[in-house]
Design an enzyme around this catalytic site. Structure first.
Site, PDB file in Angstrom:
ATOM      1  N   CYS A 154       5.672  43.022  27.866  1.00  0.00           N
ATOM      2  CA  CYS A 154       4.865  41.809  27.685  1.00  0.00           C
ATOM      3  C   CYS A 154       4.237  41.764  26.302  1.00  0.00           C
ATOM      4  O   CYS A 154       4.070  40.696  25.714  1.00  0.00           O
ATOM      5  CB  CYS A 154       3.789  41.720  28.764  1.00  0.00           C
ATOM      6  SG  CYS A 154       2.638  43.117  28.769  1.00  0.00           S
ATOM      7  N   HIS A 298      -2.152  43.478  30.695  1.00  0.00           N
ATOM      8  CA  HIS A 298      -1.005  42.624  30.399  1.00  0.00           C
ATOM      9  C   HIS A 298      -1.297  41.842  29.124  1.00  0.00           C
ATOM     10  O   HIS A 298      -2.439  41.794  28.661  1.00  0.00           O
ATOM     11  CB  HIS A 298      -0.815  41.669  31.588  1.00  0.00           C
ATOM     12  CG  HIS A 298       0.461  40.884  31.586  1.00  0.00           C
ATOM     13  ND1 HIS A 298       1.699  41.449  31.413  1.00  0.00           N
ATOM     14  CD2 HIS A 298       0.691  39.548  31.769  1.00  0.00           C
ATOM     15  CE1 HIS A 298       2.631  40.503  31.497  1.00  0.00           C
ATOM     16  NE2 HIS A 298       2.050  39.343  31.700  1.00  0.00           N
ATOM     17  N   ASN A 318       1.612  33.124  30.379  1.00  0.00           N
ATOM     18  CA  ASN A 318       2.048  34.435  30.857  1.00  0.00           C
ATOM     19  C   ASN A 318       3.534  34.613  30.533  1.00  0.00           C
ATOM     20  O   ASN A 318       4.351  33.772  30.911  1.00  0.00           O
ATOM     21  CB  ASN A 318       1.811  34.503  32.365  1.00  0.00           C
ATOM     22  CG  ASN A 318       2.124  35.862  32.953  1.00  0.00           C
ATOM     23  OD1 ASN A 318       2.731  36.716  32.317  1.00  0.00           O
ATOM     24  ND2 ASN A 318       1.727  36.055  34.199  1.00  0.00           N
TER      25      ASN A 318
END
Length: 358
Positions: A154, A298, A318
């Site tokens: 990520c 994240h 995201n």
């Protein structure tokens, strides 16, 4: 006499929080004075001299103090984490971030060069063929078209998406389809360009578009796997500041979360990614996500910071892709969301930024 080295972890964490709060207070004061200096009804040589002194000497000095407070808050936080890990090794509480996506990674290894053949799949295969042509228009480069799958990268995808959002032409200029079907991606090592040539096949567990097909991000991800060591495992965990440096060649910054006014200014200057706080079970002193929609530990892409419903809000994306992502605990980790300043501060703790390539 036995000398003991160490620290009170809770006290270090608390001191770091105090530094962040002090930086926010100082930033608010600086903005207020900026407004007063600009709007006060005062004209003449003395007024001009004062305003120049403020803008050229005093305001930059305050900005330098702000940066020092935020940088040292980060140092305190990292030292608290290191001390907690040391305590765990000596029989204290166990801290484990390794299972979380993008939990961190060592970027100091054999990186920054092209390598012959394919990178090692490291269990993330099989290979998936890349179509002869990959869309590179603005719609295809929209960060919402990134769909992270089985790799914990990520940090890389948030950096990549943030750059594509800020300057899609930069991405197009740094991807070349060759006559033999391979792709050459230009990355950077210490500011110098490095050309990475990859075969037209990508890892099945790697990033795809929302339809599950290989995309421009799949090519970049494979190039990054070669760049950082020659294996997909080499990009499993890291920080978006490292992604920004390798993608753009510019010098990134990494600070605490600050406030939304500061975040808006940074977004105007270039790509921005965010790091979330940890899962509740990991860090015992309140440094954890509070919103069940947010993925702990994240990285997210900052899309917009603007006034909505009478207050400043941030829109984050995201890298998991659009829509809701149902978890085993019943929570939905959403693909994008608008957050108030309170929600932002409750869930994010790190800002990664880099100057625009435009």
């Amino acid at each position: 006499m036995r000398t003991m080295f160490g620290a009170d972890v809770e006290a270090l964490a608390g001191l770091g929080s105090s530094f962040v709060e002090s930086a926010e207070t100082l930033e608010t004061a600086r903005r207020q004075v900026d407004g007063i200096v600009a709007t006060t009804g005062w004209v003449g040589p003395d007024a001009e001299e004062f305003r120049q002194d403020w803008s050229r000497r005093l305001a930059p000095a305050l900005a330098s103090c702000l940066g020092a407070l935020r940088d040292n808050a980060e140092v305190l936080r990292r030292n608290a984490e290191d001390q907690a890990r040391t305590s765990a090794a000596d029989g204290g509480s166990v801290l484990d971030r390794g299972g979380e996506p993008g939990a961190g990674g060592d970027r100091s290894g054999d990186g920054g060069k092209d390598r012959p053949g394919n990178p090692d799949l490291s269990g993330h295969g099989p290979w998936v063929d890349v179509p002869p042509t990959i869309p590179l228009d603005d719609a295809a480069l929209d960060p919402n078209m990134i769909n992270q799958q089985g790799l914990g990268d990520c940090w890389l995808l948030a950096g990549l998406g943030a750059v594509a959002r800020d300057d899609p032409q930069f991405i197009r200029d740094h991807m070349q389809l060759n006559a033999d079907g391979t792709w050459t991606v230009t990355m950077y090592k210490d500011g110098d360009p490095v050309e990475i040539t990859v075969e037209p096949e990508v890892a099945q567990d790697g990033v795809m578009d929302p339809s599950g097909n290989p995309s421009w991000a799949s090519i970049y991800e494979k190039a990054a796997a070669e760049y950082w060591g020659g294996s997909y495992e080499d990009i499993d965990g890291g920080y978006s500041s490292d992604a920004f440096a390798a993608i753009t060649g510019a010098t990134p910054s990494k600070t605490g979360e600050g406030n939304l006014s500061d975040l808006k200014d940074r977004l105007a200057d270039g790509p921005v990614a965010l790091g979330t706080e940890d899962e509740p079970s990991w860090w015992p002193f309140g440094d954890e996500v509070d919103d069940s929609r947010v993925v702990p530990n994240h990285a997210y892409i900052v899309d917009k910071v603007e006034e909505r419903d009478g207050e400043l809000k941030v829109h984050v994306i995201n890298p998991w892709g659009p829509g809701a992502h149902l978890q085993d605990d019943g929570s939905d980790k959403v693909g994008d969301m608008w957050l108030t300043e309170k929600q932002y501060k409750e869930n994010f703790d790190t800002v990664y930024a880099v100057p625009s390539t435009r």
